[in-house]
Design an enzyme around this catalytic site. Structure first.
Site, PDB file in Angstrom:
ATOM      1  N   LYS A 125      -6.158  10.244  -4.359  1.00 59.14           N
ATOM      2  CA  LYS A 125      -5.544   9.425  -3.308  1.00 59.14           C
ATOM      3  C   LYS A 125      -5.466  10.233  -2.008  1.00 59.14           C
ATOM      4  O   LYS A 125      -5.164  11.431  -2.040  1.00 59.14           O
ATOM      5  CB  LYS A 125      -4.143   9.010  -3.776  1.00 59.14           C
ATOM      6  CG  LYS A 125      -3.501   7.882  -2.977  1.00 59.14           C
ATOM      7  CD  LYS A 125      -2.150   7.490  -3.610  1.00 59.14           C
ATOM      8  CE  LYS A 125      -1.452   6.366  -2.878  1.00 59.14           C
ATOM      9  NZ  LYS A 125      -0.156   5.994  -3.496  1.00 59.14           N
ATOM     10  N   SER A 184       0.750   0.972  -3.322  1.00 56.25           N
ATOM     11  CA  SER A 184      -0.088   1.461  -2.264  1.00 56.25           C
ATOM     12  C   SER A 184      -1.416   2.045  -2.762  1.00 56.25           C
ATOM     13  O   SER A 184      -2.370   2.151  -2.006  1.00 56.25           O
ATOM     14  CB  SER A 184       0.651   2.565  -1.492  1.00 56.25           C
ATOM     15  OG  SER A 184       0.935   3.662  -2.341  1.00 56.25           O
ATOM     16  N   SER A 197       3.649   2.412  -6.946  1.00 50.13           N
ATOM     17  CA  SER A 197       2.285   2.466  -6.395  1.00 50.13           C
ATOM     18  C   SER A 197       1.202   2.975  -7.329  1.00 50.13           C
ATOM     19  O   SER A 197       0.023   2.921  -6.984  1.00 50.13           O
ATOM     20  CB  SER A 197       2.268   3.316  -5.129  1.00 50.13           C
ATOM     21  OG  SER A 197       2.825   2.590  -4.076  1.00 50.13           O
TER      22      SER A 197
HETATM   23  N1  GLN Z   1       5.394  -1.040  -2.776  1.00 53.97           N
HETATM   24  C1  GLN Z   1       6.411  -0.042  -2.676  1.00 53.97           C
HETATM   25  C2  GLN Z   1       6.729   0.255  -1.253  1.00 53.97           C
HETATM   26  O1  GLN Z   1       6.139  -0.345  -0.413  1.00 53.97           O
HETATM   27  C3  GLN Z   1       6.001   1.173  -3.442  1.00 53.97           C
HETATM   28  C4  GLN Z   1       5.366   2.232  -2.634  1.00 53.97           C
HETATM   29  C5  GLN Z   1       4.951   3.430  -3.437  1.00 53.97           C
HETATM   30  O2  GLN Z   1       5.204   3.549  -4.619  1.00 53.97           O
HETATM   31  N2  GLN Z   1       4.352   4.371  -2.738  1.00 53.97           N
HETATM   32  O3  GLN Z   1       7.547   1.056  -0.945  1.00 53.97           O
END
Ligand code: GLN
Length: 500
Positions: free
Chosen positions: A80, A155, A179
């Protein structure tokens, strides 16, 4: 050997180890796949085929010299793009970091290199890992290989789609509120958020430091376990990294036994209000577990009702502070505002252009929550809820060894469906956020396809802190039980994706 791309990492490791194929061949097969499909899927923000092949050749050379650095030596992997890499740009999905090349490798990246795993490239993500769909990436979204009009989760949608589109056998993700797990659920892949501190965060572009955790994305549970074994361990560079080893995840994934294990169904996340196909597959898996001699109990976690509200105060508060360092002086972009360029104006102009809408929204929210008049009312209250959620988990784990829920309320949604409605996007994480607030480990395992749309569904397993091995043991069992019923593996349902 084009079928190399449809193998699991453990199968590839065995082929490489027996000398049937080389790391160079395996790496090249995946790079060729990217040439064919990534224009359509857009999993990667950066690739350097030459560097990947050099690393693969080095893995082959080491093996020939009798130096086998890990069980996954020679197996390539995607990373990532919020992990620092000394030989590749690291953008975290943001314009503000465009062109920045870190002067060091994240600890996890170092470990992958030391394990002999060639890096295939850097994967797309929502800007600074804020989001659930990759639609907030400054460089355009990644697509779900099951249906290119749908989101691959976020994400870490680059890491999920890169594995689901057979461009990489493994990937690294980061999970602050889901995410790794949510993208896993909607792309039919496995994703684990390890116990907080099990994997070093050194070199991860921080979103919310008390919630962030790096973890594996894989085709099956054994592969995820093997990868966690490679990346886990104490790191003096990360003061929150656990001093002790959590044992072998690989060994746990090979036990294939759930007899006598107690599975707690979380009343608040038992499927009410979830998409019918998601709830139906969840109930089927409970029946499978019960039939195999596991005990199914119900557990009550009343404070989960406030988890999203607490998370969206704690996360923006930490993020607003973590992102303060992007000030035009130290990293990446710099925008000159014209004649009267004071330092404040340069910073303001740079942050105005460099950050996208979701990042700005969270910085404003976090700064407000931390301001002197609101601190107790918002941030302090959220911390209290966090404690209540941890207590709910403690009570639940007194009755159950593992807690279960669907990973997400729905299958992959269409692009554009939630982008203008932040609350709808936030609600998506209802099942995954509590684990981050409590620091406990969670895994999303493919749980079949929803009847109404034919898209992948995930089941989430949660364990007490440091008991990651339980997740791999139960997850691998469930996966095998499914494969016996389906007559094939989840990845064999994945569409061919004939694009060029
Ligand atoms: N969707 C969640 C957020 O927007 C999770 C983000 C993540 O785990 N990086 O914060």
């Amino acid at each position: 050997m084009t079928d190399l791309i449809r193998k699991t990492a453990s199968e590839l490791a065995a082929l490489i180890s027996s000398g049937e194929v080389s790391s160079v061949e395996v790496t090249r097969a995946h790079l060729e796949r990217s040439d064919a499909v990534d224009a359509a899927v857009h999993s990667y923000l950066y690739q350097s085929p030459e560097a990947s092949l050099i690393a693969a050749a080095e893995a082959d050379r080491a093996r020939a010299a009798g130096e086998v650095s890990s069980p996954l030596a020679g197996v390539p992997i995607a990373v990532k793009d919020n992990l620092a890499t000394i030989d590749a740009p690291t953008t975290s999905g943001s314009k503000i970091l465009q062109g920045w090349q870190p002067p060091y490798d994240a600890t996890v990246v170092k470990k992958l290199r030391a394990a002999g795993m060639p890096i295939l490239g850097k994967t797309n993500l929502d800007e600074f890992a804020m989001g659930s769909s990759t639609e907030f990436s400054a460089f355009g979204p990644s697509k779900n290989p099951w249906d290119l009009t749908r989101i691959p989760g976020g994400s870490g949608g680059g890491s999920s789609s890169v594995v689901a589109s057979f461009q990489a056998p493994l990937a690294i993700g980061s999970d602050t509120g889901g995410s790794i797990r949510f993208p896993g659920a909607v792309t039919g892949t496995v994703g684990t958020k390890p116990t907080y501190g099990a994997v070093s965060r050194y070199g991860l572009v921080a979103l919310a430091s008390s919630l962030d955790q790096i973890g594996p994305v894989a085709r099956n549970v054994l592969d995820a376990a093997m990868l966690q074994d490679v990346i886990a361990g104490h790191d003096p560079h990360d003061s929150t990294s656990l001093p002790e080893s959590l044992g072998s995840m690989t060994a746990a994934a090979k036990k294939l036994d759930v007899k006598g294990m107690r599975f707690g169904v979380i009343k608040q996340l038992a499927g009410d209000g979830f998409q019918p196909g998601v709830a139906a597959r969840f109930r089927e898996s409970l029946n499978l577990l019960a039939a195999a001699g596991a005990e199914i109990v119900e557990v009550d976690c009343p404070s989960f009702e406030y988890a999203i509200a607490a998370y969206y105060l704690i996360l923006p508060a930490e993020a607003s502070s973590n992102l303060a360092k992007f000030d035009s002086v130290r990293f990446g972009m710099r925008v000159e505002p014209g004649e009267k360029a004071t330092i404040e104006r340069v910073m303001a102009a740079t942050r105005e252009v460099g950050f996208g809408p979701e990042v700005k929204r969270r910085i404003i929210l976090g700064t407000y929550a931390l301001s002197s008049g609101s601190y107790d009312k918002f941030y302090g209250a959220a911390l209290k809820v966090r404690t209540l959620i941890q207590r709910d988990f403690d009570a639940a784990f007194a009755k159950a060894d593992i807690l279960v829920s669907p990973t997400a309320p729905t299958t992959a949604f269409k692009f554009g469906d939630k982008i203008d409605d932040p609350l709808a996007m936030y609600l998506n994480d209802i099942a995954t956020i509590p684990a981050n607030l409590a620091g406990i480990p969670g895994i999303s395992v493919p749980n079949g396809l929803a009847e109404e749309d034919g898209l992948p569904v995930g089941i989430q397993l949660l364990a007490p802190a440091r008991e990651d091995a339980r997740l791999y043991q139960a997850g691998a069992w469930l996966e095998k039980a499914h494969e016996e019923i389906w007559g094939k593996r989840m990845i064999d349902f994945a569409p061919e994706l004939e694009v060029n």
